[in-house]
Every structure is written in C-alpha cells, then in structure tokens.
Design a protein around this motif. Structure first.
Motif, PDB file in Angstrom:
ATOM      1  N   ARG A  22      -8.700   2.164  -5.363  1.00 18.12           N
ATOM      2  CA  ARG A  22      -8.515   2.963  -4.306  1.00 18.12           C
ATOM      3  C   ARG A  22      -7.138   3.563  -4.053  1.00 18.12           C
ATOM      4  NH1 ARG A  22      -6.827   2.359   0.777  1.00 18.12           N
ATOM      5  NH2 ARG A  22      -5.949   0.102   1.429  1.00 18.12           N
ATOM      6  N   ARG A  53       0.796  -1.209  -0.249  1.00 19.53           N
ATOM      7  CA  ARG A  53      -0.264  -0.074  -0.015  1.00 19.53           C
ATOM      8  C   ARG A  53       0.818   1.239   0.035  1.00 19.53           C
ATOM      9  NH1 ARG A  53      -2.061  -3.735   3.758  1.00 19.53           N
ATOM     10  NH2 ARG A  53      -3.957  -4.491   3.201  1.00 19.53           N
ATOM     11  N   SER A  87     -10.232 -10.251  -6.295  1.00 18.72           N
ATOM     12  CA  SER A  87     -10.262  -9.133  -5.101  1.00 18.72           C
ATOM     13  C   SER A  87     -11.394  -8.092  -5.597  1.00 18.72           C
ATOM     14  CB  SER A  87      -9.045  -8.604  -5.097  1.00 18.72           C
ATOM     15  OG  SER A  87      -9.254  -7.212  -4.330  1.00 18.72           O
TER      16      SER A  87
HETATM   17  C1  GCO Z   1      -6.879  -3.080   0.730  1.00 17.30           C
HETATM   18  C2  GCO Z   1      -6.981  -4.645   1.028  1.00 17.30           C
HETATM   19  C3  GCO Z   1      -7.848  -5.169  -0.169  1.00 17.30           C
HETATM   20  C4  GCO Z   1      -8.058  -6.495   0.131  1.00 17.30           C
HETATM   21  C5  GCO Z   1      -9.018  -7.132  -0.653  1.00 17.30           C
HETATM   22  C6  GCO Z   1     -10.265  -6.447  -0.865  1.00 17.30           C
HETATM   23  O1  GCO Z   1      -5.677  -2.431   1.113  1.00 17.30           O
HETATM   24  O2  GCO Z   1      -7.500  -2.415  -0.053  1.00 17.30           O
HETATM   25  O3  GCO Z   1      -5.894  -5.041   1.219  1.00 17.30           O
HETATM   26  O4  GCO Z   1      -7.111  -5.143  -1.223  1.00 17.30           O
HETATM   27  O5  GCO Z   1      -7.073  -6.991   0.484  1.00 17.30           O
HETATM   28  O6  GCO Z   1      -8.134  -7.318  -2.018  1.00 17.30           O
HETATM   29  O7  GCO Z   1     -10.933  -7.413  -1.864  1.00 17.30           O
END
Ligand code: GCO
Ligand code: NAP
Length: 266
Positions: free
Chosen positions: A154, A101, A147
């Motif tokens: 996002r 992230r 996913s």
């Molecule tokens: C994120 C989450 C998601 C979940 C999943 C949702 O940071 O938004 O980790 O990515 O892991 O993939 O379906």
C-alpha cells in the motif's frame, strides 16, 4: 492426560521480543496463562520496567531485559544471560517491529534500512542465536510476526512491506533448514490491530468523524472491525504448542478475513 494438554505450554520458556506492550504483551500473557515462563526484552530500561509492572499486574512474573534486537552482540550476550538465569528458550516470538509511513520517493535509504533492520534483520539475528540450543534440546518453536504487508502493498509502507515479505520467506527458510531438528518455524500475520503502532490510522477527525483509513479498513474487513491484541492469543498458543508440531513454514493470517475479501462496495 486429556487432549487439551497438547495446547499446554507448561514447563516451557518463551521469549517474546519487544513485548512491554501491544501484540507482544498479549502473546506473552497468553503463554503465561498456558503455563510458560515469560522472558521479554525492550529497547530501554523504562519500557522494560513498564512491562515488568504490567505483567505483574496481570499476575505474571516476567523476566525483562534491555536489548536492541538489531544488535547481534547484544542479542548473543542476552541469550547466554537468559540461559544462565532462566533456562534454554523453547519458544521464540520475533515480535519487535517498527513502521515508517513515508512515500517511497521521499524516504531516505537510511530510513528504509532502519525498518528492514528491525523487522527483518533482527528476526534473523535472534533466531540464529536461539536455534543452536533448540537443536541440542531436541525441539523448538519460532514464531515470526508477519503482516498483511507480507502479502499486500500500500502507499507509504515500502520498507515495511519489503521487510515483512522477507520475513515470510525467512520463516519458510528456517522451516526448511531446521525442521529436521524438530524445530517448527511459523508466522502469524495479524490484520489491522488496535495498538499504538496503528493509533495514527484510527485517530478521530477534528469533526469527530472516523479517520478515513479507519473507515477503509472496516470496509475491507469481513468482520467489520479492527482486531484486538486478544484475537492473536489463541493462534499464538496453538503455534507455540505441541498441537502444531507438524505445522511448519506456515503463515497463519489472523485478519478477520481481509485477505479473502475484495472489500465492501462503496
Ligand atoms: C499500515 C499498518 C499495517 C499494520 C499491519 C497490517 O500502515 O498499513 O501499520 O502495516 O501495522 O502490518 O497487517
Ligand atoms: P508496537 O505497539 O509499536 O510495539 C512494538 C514493540 O517493539 C515496542 O515495544 C517497541 O519498542 C519494540 N521495538 C521496536 N524496535 C525495537 C528494537 N530495535 N529492539 C527491541 N524492541 C524494539 O507494535 P505492535 O502493533 O504491538 O506490533 C508488534 C508486531 O506486530 C510488529 O512486528 C508489527 O510490525 C506487527 N504487526 C502489527 C500489526 C498491527 O496492526 N498493530 C499488524 C500486523 C503486524 P518502542 O516502544 O521503543 O518502539
């Protein structure tokens, strides 16, 4: 034989990648309870040993192997080893995955490539390695763990979303190319599930309040809760069983309704 036999995995060999714990472990557990022989791999011996112990505690004799799913030579060698030691893979679940992230403009190309390597290139490598024997055997099931990010974006997850979006299309392409050999390739798209991967998004704040993202997901989910790995077990058995032999190229979202819902008014 009753209709329920259509959901049995008795006599089948299932390989779930990255399944020492988390979603993969839950899926493998469900498969074992449905009669399958379980094969799993993880990236190091410590994790494999942890997984074998956890399966044994659940009453499951799982075959664990060390393998980095991004390493094509290692994957091909492992498939040969599994076929020799256990048997031909009937069911493959491409579960192993990572996320980083990081805001896109702060993410290095190497970091982007690493996520795509594990989450998209590896399902290609592993699927390519098991399909020939599935063709010879006359059937096969491939299930790719997609996913919400196969459909939505996002902030901070550009590499993961690109990979999981690609995994959705790889699923559809395997369906298109190998459906004639009685191979069904489908995806499972979990919503937000409580596992180590999402632990940072659920951490309690210093004042004991919910993490803002935790509250956000609760507001975005009609079920008003995070998913549990157990929520994925039934859908995974369905897609691995004869009950889904005419389901192909489908992404089954197990998300508590997130994708259908605009979100609770603040
Ligand atoms: C994120 C989450 C998601 C979940 C999943 C949702 O940071 O938004 O980790 O990515 O892991 O993939 O379906
Ligand atoms: P997790 O807890 O992080 O487990 C992922 C597993 O994959 C770990 O055992 C990990 O080993 C292993 N792995 C990572 N890279 C590997 C590699 N190169 N070779 C072999 N194994 C590797 O994740 P999870 O939450 O259970 O998620 C499993 C899958 O579901 C992932 O594909 C994830 O993207 C997807 N998913 C998760 C959610 C969610 O909300 N949790 C939602 C939708 C989709 P290490 O411990 O060494 O990293």
């Amino acid at each position: 034989m009753g209709f329920e036999q259509n959901f049995s995995l008795k006599g089948k060999i299932a390989w779930v990648t990255g399944a020492s714990y988390g979603i993969g472990f839950a899926i493998a557990n469900a498969y074992a309870q449905s009669g399958a022989t379980i094969v799993f791999n993880d990236i190091n011996q410590e994790l494999v040993d942890k997984g074998v112990k956890a399966y044994a505690e659940a009453g499951i004799k799982a075959h664990g192997y060390v393998c980095d799913v991004t390493d094509e030579a290692a994957v091909n060698a492992l498939v040969a080893k599994i076929e020799k030691e256990v048997g031909v893979i009937d069911i493959l679940v491409n579960n192993a995955g990572i996320i980083r992230r990081i805001p896109m403009t702060e993410m290095s190309a190497a970091e982007f490539r690493k996520v795509v390597d594990v989450d998209l290139n590896a399902p290609f490598i592993v699927s390519k390695a098991v399909i020939p024997s599935m063709i010879k055997k006359g059937h096969g099931k491939i299930i790719n763990i997609c996913s919400m990010m196969s459909e939505l974006g996002r902030e901070t997850v550009s590499a993961y979303a690109a990979a999981k979006g690609g995994l959705k299309m790889l699923t559809r392409n395997i369906c298109s190319e190998y459906g004639k050999y009685n191979i069904q390739c489908n995806g499972i798209g979990p919503g937000y599930i409580a596992t180590p991967q999402t632990a940072p998004l659920r951490e309690r704040q210093p004042d004991g309040s919910r993490h803002p993202f935790d509250s956000f997901i609760i507001a975005k989910t009609p079920a008003e809760r995070w998913g549990e790995t157990s929520d994925l077990m039934g859908p995974a058995v369905f897609l691995a069983s004869d009950a889904s032999n005419f389901v192909n190229g489908h992404i089954l979202y197990v998300d508590g309704g997130i994708l259908a819902y605009i979100g609770k008014q603040p």
